[in-house]
Design a protein around this motif. Structure first.
Motif, short mmCIF file in Angstrom:
data_model
loop_
_atom_site.label_atom_id
_atom_site.label_comp_id
_atom_site.label_asym_id
_atom_site.label_seq_id
_atom_site.Cartn_x
_atom_site.Cartn_y
_atom_site.Cartn_z
N GLY A 1 6.84 -1.88 0.04
CA GLY A 1 6.35 -1.17 0.47
C GLY A 1 5.56 -0.78 1.54
N VAL B 1 -0.61 -1.01 -1.08
CA VAL B 1 -1.22 0.09 -0.54
C VAL B 1 0.06 0.65 -1.77
N TYR B 2 0.91 0.91 -1.96
CA TYR B 2 2.47 1.33 -2.70
C TYR B 2 3.43 0.75 -2.64
N TRP C 1 2.55 -0.17 -8.17
CA TRP C 1 1.47 -0.41 -7.98
C TRP C 1 1.02 0.71 -7.11
N ARG C 2 -0.33 0.27 -7.08
CA ARG C 2 -1.20 1.59 -5.98
C ARG C 2 -2.30 0.46 -5.51
N ASP C 3 -2.43 0.41 -4.55
CA ASP C 3 -3.90 -0.23 -3.70
C ASP C 3 -4.77 -1.49 -4.03
#
Length: 320
Positions: free
Chosen positions: A74, A84-85, A91-93
């Motif tokens: 990602g 981050v992504y 997931w994110r951050d």
């Protein structure tokens, strides 16, 4: 024995290793990511796996690991240590570097993008060894790239360099998840060949490896599917080499396992398309699915070297 922890996190599975200072894989293990249980479960799986590697190394070698390196898919902010992504992990951050360091009792941790990390290993100790400029392109579920310059991988101003899979090779073509149409990975990735061959053969369970075998047996439908992918790949690669002028093109991933069934027509297709450009060597990746782990280990050793280089001559741990 001095060693580092290396983790290569994929969409469905993780590969981990203890890596010696000379790049030797001292110990290897694999584990499912558990992505069906959600993003938090994936992160916990990574942290737990790393802790198990730390404990094994301490027991086996009598000393803790010096550092850890982790490669993830990602979008990655390596400088801040944030994943981050990643669509396939949900997931994110995620502040993965900080979380890993905390779980590993303050161990220094390096975070990297999975393809660029694999490219780092291929460039230093794999198929690109000795090449001052190379492009590493793994052909898997999608297609990405790693731009090698000397002994480092160019990440770009925002961490997006090397996304060759999203070069548009067929304008107005098949829609891509990135929002464009006609992207390279929609025609020349292993998953694209799998889908095309499943449709052409009428067998929903057929995959890219089956297509390669059918090509070798002379099946005309398979040859057509395969050549469509090769032509698209050659178009994308020639665009890349026009911009980057690499000395070596390293092709890896699942599709490269077809060997000369892929490389013979691909070299011919690339050569047919170049005009003023210098033709690079087109070679198979050498490290297989260990590239990510080896690269993560290299990230960890590089982190230690960078830390050591900032120490003053008065530091008692710096030798004269």
């Amino acid at each position: 024995m001095r060693h580092v922890i290396a983790l290569d996190v994929g969409g469905t599975g993780m590969k981990a290793a203890l890596v010696g200072a000379d790049g030797t894989l001292l110990y290897e293990a694999r584990r499912a990511t558990g992505r069906k249980r959600g993003a938090e479960a994936v992160v916990e799986s990574i942290l737990g796996f790393a802790a198990e590697l730390r404990d094994y190394g301490l027991q086996r070698y009598g000393a803790p690991a010096c550092a850890a390196g982790v490669a993830v898919p990602g979008i990655v902010d390596a400088d801040r240590g944030i994943a981050v992504y990643a669509a396939n992990l949900g997931w994110r951050d995620v502040p993965l570097r900080a979380l890993l360091s905390e779980r590993l009792d303050g161990l220094p941790v390096a975070l990297g993008h999975d393809v660029r990390t694999g490219g780092l290993a291929e460039g230093r100790i794999g198929a690109g060894d000795g090449a001052d400029r190379f492009l590493f392109v793994p052909l898997g579920t999608g297609i990405a790239g790693a731009i090698g310059i000397g002994d480092r991988i160019e990440a770009g101003a925002h961490g997006y360099a090397g996304e060759i899979g999203h070069i548009v090779v067929r304008p107005g073509g098949v829609p891509c998840g990135c929002g464009q149409r006609g992207c390279l990975e929609r025609y020349a990735s292993a998953s694209a060949v799998t889908a095309a061959w499943a449709e052409a053969s009428g067998d929903p369970d057929a995959d890219a490896a089956d297509c390669a075998k059918a090509v070798e047996s002379g099946d005309p439908a398979a040859v057509q599917v395969w050549q469509t992918a090769v032509d698209a790949l050659a178009d994308g690669l020639v665009t890349a080499l026009t911009l980057l002028d690499p000395r070596t093109l390293i092709i890896g991933g699942g599709l490269a396992e077809a060997g000369e069934t892929l490389f013979a027509p691909l070299r011919a297709a690339v050569e047919a398309r170049v005009t003023f450009q210098k033709l690079p060597a087109v070679v198979p990746a050498a490290l297989g699915d260990t590239a990510g782990c080896l690269g993560a280990g290299l990230l960890a050793w590089d982190l230690l070297a960078a830390d050591n280089s900032t120490e003053t001559p008065h530091d008692p741990e710096v030798s004269a």
